[in-house]
Design a protein around this motif. Structure first.
Motif, PDB file in Angstrom:
ATOM      1  N   VAL A 127       8.840  -5.742  -1.602  1.00 49.98           N
ATOM      2  CA  VAL A 127       8.168  -6.609  -2.575  1.00 49.98           C
ATOM      3  C   VAL A 127       6.650  -6.487  -2.451  1.00 49.98           C
ATOM      4  O   VAL A 127       5.935  -6.329  -3.455  1.00 49.98           O
ATOM      5  CB  VAL A 127       8.611  -8.069  -2.401  1.00 49.98           C
ATOM      6  N   LEU A 128       6.136  -6.553  -1.212  1.00 51.02           N
ATOM      7  CA  LEU A 128       4.690  -6.431  -1.031  1.00 51.02           C
ATOM      8  C   LEU A 128       4.196  -5.056  -1.475  1.00 51.02           C
ATOM      9  O   LEU A 128       3.083  -4.933  -2.000  1.00 51.02           O
ATOM     10  CB  LEU A 128       4.321  -6.683   0.434  1.00 51.02           C
ATOM     11  N   SER A 129       5.014  -4.028  -1.287  1.00 50.74           N
ATOM     12  CA  SER A 129       4.642  -2.686  -1.753  1.00 50.74           C
ATOM     13  C   SER A 129       4.503  -2.649  -3.271  1.00 50.74           C
ATOM     14  O   SER A 129       3.686  -1.880  -3.811  1.00 50.74           O
ATOM     15  CB  SER A 129       5.687  -1.656  -1.306  1.00 50.74           C
ATOM     16  N   SER A 130       5.307  -3.451  -3.957  1.00 52.22           N
ATOM     17  CA  SER A 130       5.230  -3.468  -5.421  1.00 52.22           C
ATOM     18  C   SER A 130       4.005  -4.234  -5.919  1.00 52.22           C
ATOM     19  O   SER A 130       3.562  -4.044  -7.052  1.00 52.22           O
ATOM     20  CB  SER A 130       6.503  -4.092  -6.012  1.00 52.22           C
ATOM     21  N   TYR A 131       3.448  -5.105  -5.055  1.00 50.01           N
ATOM     22  CA  TYR A 131       2.268  -5.884  -5.433  1.00 50.01           C
ATOM     23  C   TYR A 131       0.959  -5.224  -4.987  1.00 50.01           C
ATOM     24  O   TYR A 131      -0.050  -5.275  -5.698  1.00 50.01           O
ATOM     25  CB  TYR A 131       2.306  -7.267  -4.779  1.00 50.01           C
ATOM     26  N   THR A 160       6.500   1.318   0.819  1.00 50.78           N
ATOM     27  CA  THR A 160       6.165   2.519   0.052  1.00 50.78           C
ATOM     28  C   THR A 160       4.656   2.660  -0.115  1.00 50.78           C
ATOM     29  O   THR A 160       4.193   3.484  -0.906  1.00 50.78           O
ATOM     30  CB  THR A 160       6.858   2.492  -1.324  1.00 50.78           C
ATOM     31  N   VAL A 161       3.902   1.856   0.609  1.00 51.80           N
ATOM     32  CA  VAL A 161       2.440   1.961   0.635  1.00 51.80           C
ATOM     33  C   VAL A 161       2.010   2.087   2.099  1.00 51.80           C
ATOM     34  O   VAL A 161       2.787   1.785   3.011  1.00 51.80           O
ATOM     35  CB  VAL A 161       1.768   0.739  -0.022  1.00 51.80           C
ATOM     36  N   PRO A 162       0.781   2.542   2.360  1.00 53.80           N
ATOM     37  CA  PRO A 162       0.336   2.702   3.746  1.00 53.80           C
ATOM     38  C   PRO A 162       0.376   1.394   4.531  1.00 53.80           C
ATOM     39  O   PRO A 162       0.113   0.321   3.998  1.00 53.80           O
ATOM     40  CB  PRO A 162      -1.102   3.210   3.593  1.00 53.80           C
ATOM     41  N   VAL A 163       0.695   1.509   5.831  1.00 57.25           N
ATOM     42  CA  VAL A 163       0.745   0.367   6.739  1.00 57.25           C
ATOM     43  C   VAL A 163      -0.344   0.538   7.792  1.00 57.25           C
ATOM     44  O   VAL A 163      -0.517   1.618   8.355  1.00 57.25           O
ATOM     45  CB  VAL A 163       2.134   0.253   7.400  1.00 57.25           C
TER      46      VAL A 163
END
Length: 352
Positions: free
Chosen positions: A121-125, A157-160
């Motif tokens: 969810v956070l990756s989608s935001y 799906t985004v950098p951590v």
């Protein structure tokens, strides 16, 4: 043959175009080369001179704090703002739902949602997810897996980005920038990481990271701790040995205070808990009570080769280091803390 060669050339060209777009996490400096880290440090110098640039315009970073923070929260939030980005600060269990990290579990405890959904969810935001999650100090075999941040890395799906777990790579960057500002070239410098007393056992993250970054940047690294009970995890000591071997420098361990300080050019102090008594608070406290003399004081600093002193902060004065050391001109701790903002802005620009 010709169509095949043409096809291969097209594929190679396409892959070359995609390469800069591959997602890159910033969880450990050990997965980044020395030159890549130096690029981040170099650009941090530029950002220090010109802090307000629209490099993260229309970019957002979700920052999850499972533990308290002063420097990390402030430096990240202000830094992202200075780059025209948006920072969203969340505290799971307080202003966000508690999160479960174990798989195949009947979730009948306090956690309301699983990291699988949270990360997705956070990756989608957002364009990046940053995590601050200390170990639980119960079982090192579990804590050393760094399961919280690695779970986010697995499902995101985004950098951590690591804002401190069992390593503190952002502190490492600030440490190197500060030392390079003072000395310039660090190759061959004699670097001492010393354990210090604290009333309770603390995270090994900064100590682990100190070994990684000092060895990677070509310094002769010496680890001083009271006994073998306070040796760091083999993963980090082995990495330091390998880095030093690559750089043609040395890594050594000592329990003798005078010989450790003698000739040192950089003294970096940190307290950490004994892995030999990990999860056993009573035994650990009974062990450390005899080592209050490991405090960094003026007498020990006088043994060095005009060394600088630093610490990641927070620091309990006259417990870890004396007032005289903290207020001396050779103390770089506040400068290092200030450099956190610049290196973090540079790192975020690099990965986003």
């Amino acid at each position: 043959m010709l169509p095949f060669l043409l096809y291969a050339a097209i594929i190679c060209s396409f892959n070359a175009l995609l390469k800069p777009l591959i997602m890159r996490n910033f969880i450990s400096t050990q997965t980044w080369s020395k030159s890549e880290l130096q690029d981040i440090v170099n650009f941090a110098v530029s950002l220090k001179e010109n802090p307000h640039q629209p490099l993260l315009q229309n970019k957002s970073v979700a920052m999850l704090f499972f533990n308290p923070s002063l420097r990390t929260k402030t430096s990240f939030e202000i830094g992202i703002s200075e780059l025209s980005g948006t920072a969203v600060i969340l505290q799971p269990g307080k202003d966000a739902w508690p999160i479960e990290f174990k798989d195949n579990l009947v979730m009948d405890g306090t956690a309301e949602e699983h990291v699988k959904e949270v990360a997705q969810v956070l990756s989608s935001y957002c364009d990046c997810i940053a995590i601050r999650a200390f170990p639980e100090f119960q079982d090192w075999s579990i804590d050393r897996t760094d399961h919280v941040i690695n779970s986010f890395a697995k499902y995101s799906t985004v950098p951590v980005v690591n804002m401190e777990t069992i390593e503190h790579p952002c502190q490492e960057l600030a440490h190197i920038l500060t030392l390079q500002e003072h000395y310039g070239n660090l190759q061959g410098k004699d670097y001492l990481l010393t354990w210090t007393y604290h009333p309770k056992p603390l995270n090994t993250a900064v100590a682990n990271s100190s070994l990684l970054i000092a060895s990677k940047f070509g310094m002769n690294v010496k680890l001083l701790c009271p006994s073998e009970d306070y040796l760091l995890d083999d993963r980090y000591m082995d990495a330091a040995r390998e880095n030093c071997a690559t750089e043609g420098t040395t890594f050594s361990i000592t329990h003798d205070i005078d010989s450790a300080y003698s000739g040192a050019e950089i003294v970096y102090a940190k307290s950490w808990g004994s892995l030999a008594h990990y999860g056993n608070l009573e035994a650990e406290l009974n062990l450390r009570k005899d080592f209050k003399h490991f405090i960094v004081d003026e007498q020990k600093m006088a043994l060095t080769n005009n060394a600088v002193f630093s610490h990641c902060l927070p620091l309990r004065r006259n417990i870890k280091a004396t007032d005289g050391v903290m207020d001396a001109e050779y103390c770089l701790a506040v400068k290092e803390a200030g450099n956190r903002k610049h290196v973090q802005k540079s790192m975020l620009t690099k990965i986003l």
